[in-house]
Scaffold this motif. Structure first.
Motif, mmCIF file in Angstrom:
data_model
loop_
_atom_site.group_PDB
_atom_site.id
_atom_site.type_symbol
_atom_site.label_atom_id
_atom_site.label_comp_id
_atom_site.label_asym_id
_atom_site.label_seq_id
_atom_site.Cartn_x
_atom_site.Cartn_y
_atom_site.Cartn_z
ATOM 1 N N ALA A 61 47.279 25.794 29.483
ATOM 2 C CA ALA A 61 48.086 24.774 30.155
ATOM 3 C C ALA A 61 47.577 23.373 29.822
ATOM 4 O O ALA A 61 48.373 22.444 29.597
ATOM 5 C CB ALA A 61 48.065 25.005 31.656
ATOM 6 N N GLU A 62 46.250 23.190 29.779
ATOM 7 C CA GLU A 62 45.685 21.891 29.431
ATOM 8 C C GLU A 62 46.003 21.534 27.988
ATOM 9 O O GLU A 62 46.307 20.374 27.656
ATOM 10 C CB GLU A 62 44.176 21.909 29.644
ATOM 11 N N GLU A 63 45.929 22.533 27.114
ATOM 12 C CA GLU A 63 46.261 22.319 25.709
ATOM 13 C C GLU A 63 47.709 21.866 25.570
ATOM 14 O O GLU A 63 48.033 20.944 24.808
ATOM 15 C CB GLU A 63 46.030 23.622 24.933
ATOM 16 N N ALA A 64 48.601 22.492 26.322
ATOM 17 C CA ALA A 64 50.015 22.137 26.270
ATOM 18 C C ALA A 64 50.250 20.723 26.767
ATOM 19 O O ALA A 64 51.052 19.968 26.204
ATOM 20 C CB ALA A 64 50.824 23.130 27.095
ATOM 21 N N GLU A 65 49.551 20.327 27.836
ATOM 22 C CA GLU A 65 49.693 18.974 28.381
ATOM 23 C C GLU A 65 49.268 17.925 27.355
ATOM 24 O O GLU A 65 49.956 16.914 27.147
ATOM 25 C CB GLU A 65 48.850 18.833 29.648
ATOM 26 N N LEU A 66 48.129 18.164 26.680
ATOM 27 C CA LEU A 66 47.662 17.232 25.660
ATOM 28 C C LEU A 66 48.636 17.172 24.484
ATOM 29 O O LEU A 66 48.892 16.099 23.930
ATOM 30 C CB LEU A 66 46.269 17.640 25.176
ATOM 31 N N SER A 67 49.174 18.323 24.090
ATOM 32 C CA SER A 67 50.145 18.359 22.992
ATOM 33 C C SER A 67 51.400 17.562 23.344
ATOM 34 O O SER A 67 51.933 16.811 22.522
ATOM 35 C CB SER A 67 50.522 19.806 22.668
ATOM 36 N N PHE A 68 51.870 17.726 24.581
ATOM 37 C CA PHE A 68 53.065 17.003 25.012
ATOM 38 C C PHE A 68 52.824 15.498 24.964
ATOM 39 O O PHE A 68 53.656 14.730 24.446
ATOM 40 C CB PHE A 68 53.458 17.428 26.428
ATOM 41 N N THR A 69 51.693 15.066 25.491
ATOM 42 C CA THR A 69 51.370 13.639 25.508
ATOM 43 C C THR A 69 51.324 13.072 24.093
ATOM 44 O O THR A 69 51.879 12.007 23.816
ATOM 45 C CB THR A 69 50.020 13.406 26.202
ATOM 46 N N GLY A 70 50.668 13.800 23.183
ATOM 47 C CA GLY A 70 50.568 13.322 21.812
ATOM 48 C C GLY A 70 51.898 13.299 21.097
ATOM 49 O O GLY A 70 52.238 12.325 20.412
ATOM 50 N N ALA A 71 52.684 14.362 21.264
ATOM 51 C CA ALA A 71 53.935 14.497 20.509
ATOM 52 C C ALA A 71 55.013 13.542 20.970
ATOM 53 O O ALA A 71 55.849 13.110 20.176
ATOM 54 C CB ALA A 71 54.444 15.928 20.626
ATOM 55 N N THR A 72 55.032 13.227 22.256
ATOM 56 C CA THR A 72 56.124 12.411 22.781
ATOM 57 C C THR A 72 55.711 10.975 23.048
ATOM 58 O O THR A 72 56.507 10.186 23.561
ATOM 59 C CB THR A 72 56.678 13.021 24.090
ATOM 60 N N GLY A 73 54.490 10.609 22.687
ATOM 61 C CA GLY A 73 54.028 9.254 22.938
ATOM 62 C C GLY A 73 54.931 8.191 22.341
ATOM 63 O O GLY A 73 55.127 7.127 22.934
ATOM 64 N N ASP A 74 55.500 8.457 21.155
ATOM 65 C CA ASP A 74 56.394 7.481 20.534
ATOM 66 C C ASP A 74 57.856 7.862 20.721
ATOM 67 O O ASP A 74 58.742 7.293 20.094
ATOM 68 C CB ASP A 74 56.069 7.299 19.050
ATOM 69 N N LEU A 75 58.130 8.845 21.592
ATOM 70 C CA LEU A 75 59.505 9.176 21.967
ATOM 71 C C LEU A 75 59.764 8.764 23.403
ATOM 72 O O LEU A 75 60.745 8.105 23.708
ATOM 73 C CB LEU A 75 59.763 10.679 21.813
ATOM 74 N N VAL A 76 58.860 9.155 24.298
ATOM 75 C CA VAL A 76 59.034 8.851 25.719
ATOM 76 C C VAL A 76 59.073 7.351 25.961
ATOM 77 O O VAL A 76 59.884 6.852 26.732
ATOM 78 C CB VAL A 76 57.906 9.494 26.551
ATOM 79 N N SER A 77 58.193 6.601 25.278
ATOM 80 C CA SER A 77 58.142 5.158 25.511
ATOM 81 C C SER A 77 59.423 4.463 25.072
ATOM 82 O O SER A 77 59.696 3.345 25.482
ATOM 83 C CB SER A 77 56.957 4.546 24.769
ATOM 84 N N LEU A 78 60.213 5.136 24.246
ATOM 85 C CA LEU A 78 61.479 4.565 23.786
ATOM 86 C C LEU A 78 62.676 5.385 24.244
ATOM 87 O O LEU A 78 63.774 5.223 23.733
ATOM 88 C CB LEU A 78 61.481 4.485 22.252
ATOM 89 N N SER A 79 62.472 6.252 25.210
ATOM 90 C CA SER A 79 63.528 7.178 25.606
ATOM 91 C C SER A 79 64.617 6.487 26.410
ATOM 92 O O SER A 79 64.420 5.382 26.925
ATOM 93 C CB SER A 79 62.933 8.312 26.445
ATOM 94 N N PRO A 80 65.793 7.119 26.547
ATOM 95 C CA PRO A 80 66.874 6.529 27.351
ATOM 96 C C PRO A 80 66.444 6.231 28.783
ATOM 97 O O PRO A 80 67.000 5.342 29.429
ATOM 98 C CB PRO A 80 67.950 7.615 27.303
ATOM 99 N N GLU A 81 65.449 6.945 29.304
ATOM 100 C CA GLU A 81 65.004 6.717 30.674
ATOM 101 C C GLU A 81 64.362 5.341 30.839
ATOM 102 O O GLU A 81 64.263 4.833 31.947
ATOM 103 C CB GLU A 81 64.029 7.814 31.099
ATOM 104 N N THR A 82 63.933 4.735 29.725
ATOM 105 C CA THR A 82 63.334 3.392 29.804
ATOM 106 C C THR A 82 64.365 2.315 29.493
ATOM 107 O O THR A 82 64.065 1.131 29.562
ATOM 108 C CB THR A 82 62.173 3.263 28.798
ATOM 109 N N GLY A 83 65.570 2.724 29.101
ATOM 110 C CA GLY A 83 66.600 1.766 28.753
ATOM 111 C C GLY A 83 66.542 1.300 27.319
ATOM 112 O O GLY A 83 67.277 0.390 26.930
ATOM 113 N N LEU A 84 65.706 1.928 26.514
ATOM 114 C CA LEU A 84 65.585 1.559 25.102
ATOM 115 C C LEU A 84 65.975 2.734 24.221
ATOM 116 O O LEU A 84 65.824 3.894 24.615
ATOM 117 C CB LEU A 84 64.139 1.139 24.793
ATOM 118 N N PRO A 85 66.455 2.466 23.000
ATOM 119 C CA PRO A 85 66.831 3.574 22.115
ATOM 120 C C PRO A 85 65.608 4.286 21.577
ATOM 121 O O PRO A 85 64.512 3.731 21.532
ATOM 122 C CB PRO A 85 67.577 2.866 20.972
#
Length: 319
Positions: free
Chosen positions: A110-134
């Motif tokens: 579970a910890e491994e998965a959490e770290l993987s998610f953070t790394g993989a989506t770091g440049d997606l989440v920060s620009l996701s529709p939820e932030t109002g940016l493309p």
């Protein structure tokens, strides 16, 4: 800004990322990867082989010199599937402590998965529709992040953070040793079918615990996924910039996975983007990716060069 060093020691490879972490960004200084096959025989013996430990420690000594040269002020060593499974994991821990001066963290799935998610989506989440940016590749959360490792595969779903996760023991090294050793070159159809059934059983368990049907985008990580992407893109050499955020159709993954399992060892070795350390395990890794896409109905996989290593670096910058 904090300069950090993240080390990810998996079943097949040991990797280093030296990076400068700011409050909202991560700048790569140096990234290295060595195929050490730490998980050699673990599925069968339950122990880390002495020669596998020495290969791993040799790579780590080189990393320690790089870390010192770059002046990183924080170091974190994370060990995953192979070390979790090993009866003699203390031998590994002692060696890491001697080389880096820190204790390795044998993280849970579970910890491994959490770290993987953070790394993989770091440049997606920060620009996701939820932030109002493309987003850079037009992706939509929730994301299903899939990290295909040597000993296990992690599944984690979320939008801005991990909401559900599971690790299952279907990694490219583990399945190769379990089903393809001695099965011929190329492997016999019966061995491939048995491996596919093994994968499908694990995917049934994932579907029971992770709401994969909620995901709108699948993000694929690690060497099996990036290698398949490089083959689909017909690259003359491995190019992370072209592979990162590439969108690979499921039908092309299906085609490539079957082609790889029909090739001989020498034919796979001749593929331009193929790392020598992946030649004998890429068939299993590609089949895992193919079965995931088919089982959960994704039309494509978005490939990320950022993964658990980046997640480890982020964690150091925030600590």
């Amino acid at each position: 800004m904090t300069r950090v060093a993240a080390i990810d020691c998996g079943t097949n490879s040991v990797r280093l990322l030296v990076a400068d972490v700011h409050s909202d960004s991560l700048h790569e200084v140096e990234r290295r990867m060595e195929i050490v096959r730490l998980g050699q025989g673990v599925d069968e013996t339950g122990r880390l082989a002495p020669e596998a430990l020495e290969r791993t420690f040799a790579a780590m000594r080189g990393y320690a010199a790089l870390i010192e040269g770059h002046g990183a002020t924080a170091v974190r060593v994370v060990a995953t599937s192979a070390t979790r499974d090993a009866a003699n994991r203390q031998d590994f821990a002692d060696g890491v402590r001697e080389i880096f001066g820190v204790e390795p963290e044998v993280v849970t799935g579970a910890e491994e998965a959490e770290l993987s998610f953070t790394g993989a989506t770091g440049d997606l989440v920060s620009l996701s529709p939820e932030t109002g940016l493309p987003t850079p590749v037009g992706t939509r959360p929730p994301y299903l992040v899939v990290d295909i490792g040597g000993g296990s595969t992690e599944f984690v779903i979320g939008s801005t953070h991990a909401e559900a996760a599971l690790s299952v023991d279907i990694g490219c090294v583990r399945l190769t040793e379990r089903h393809l050793r001695g099965a011929g070159d190329p492997p016999a159809a019966a061995a491939v079918e048995a491996m596919a059934a093994d994968i499908d059983d694990a995917l049934d368990r994932v579907a029971e615990e992770v709401p994969v049907e909620r995901a709108l985008t699948m993000v694929g990580l690690a060497g099996s996924v990036t290698t398949v992407a490089g083959i689909v893109l017909e690259l003359d050499e491995y190019d992370p910039e072209q592979i990162h955020h590439a969108r690979i159709p499921a039908n092309r993954v299906h085609e490539i996975s079957h082609r790889l399992l029909e090739m001989s060892h020498s034919e796979r070795a001749a593929i331009p983007v193929m790392h020598p350390g992946r030649v004998d395990v890429i068939g299993a890794g590609a089949l895992i990716l193919d079965r995931i896409l088919q089982r959960y109905g994704f039309a494509e996989v978005v490939v990320s060069e950022c993964d658990i290593l980046d997640g480890i670096a982020w964690s150091l910058g925030k600590s």
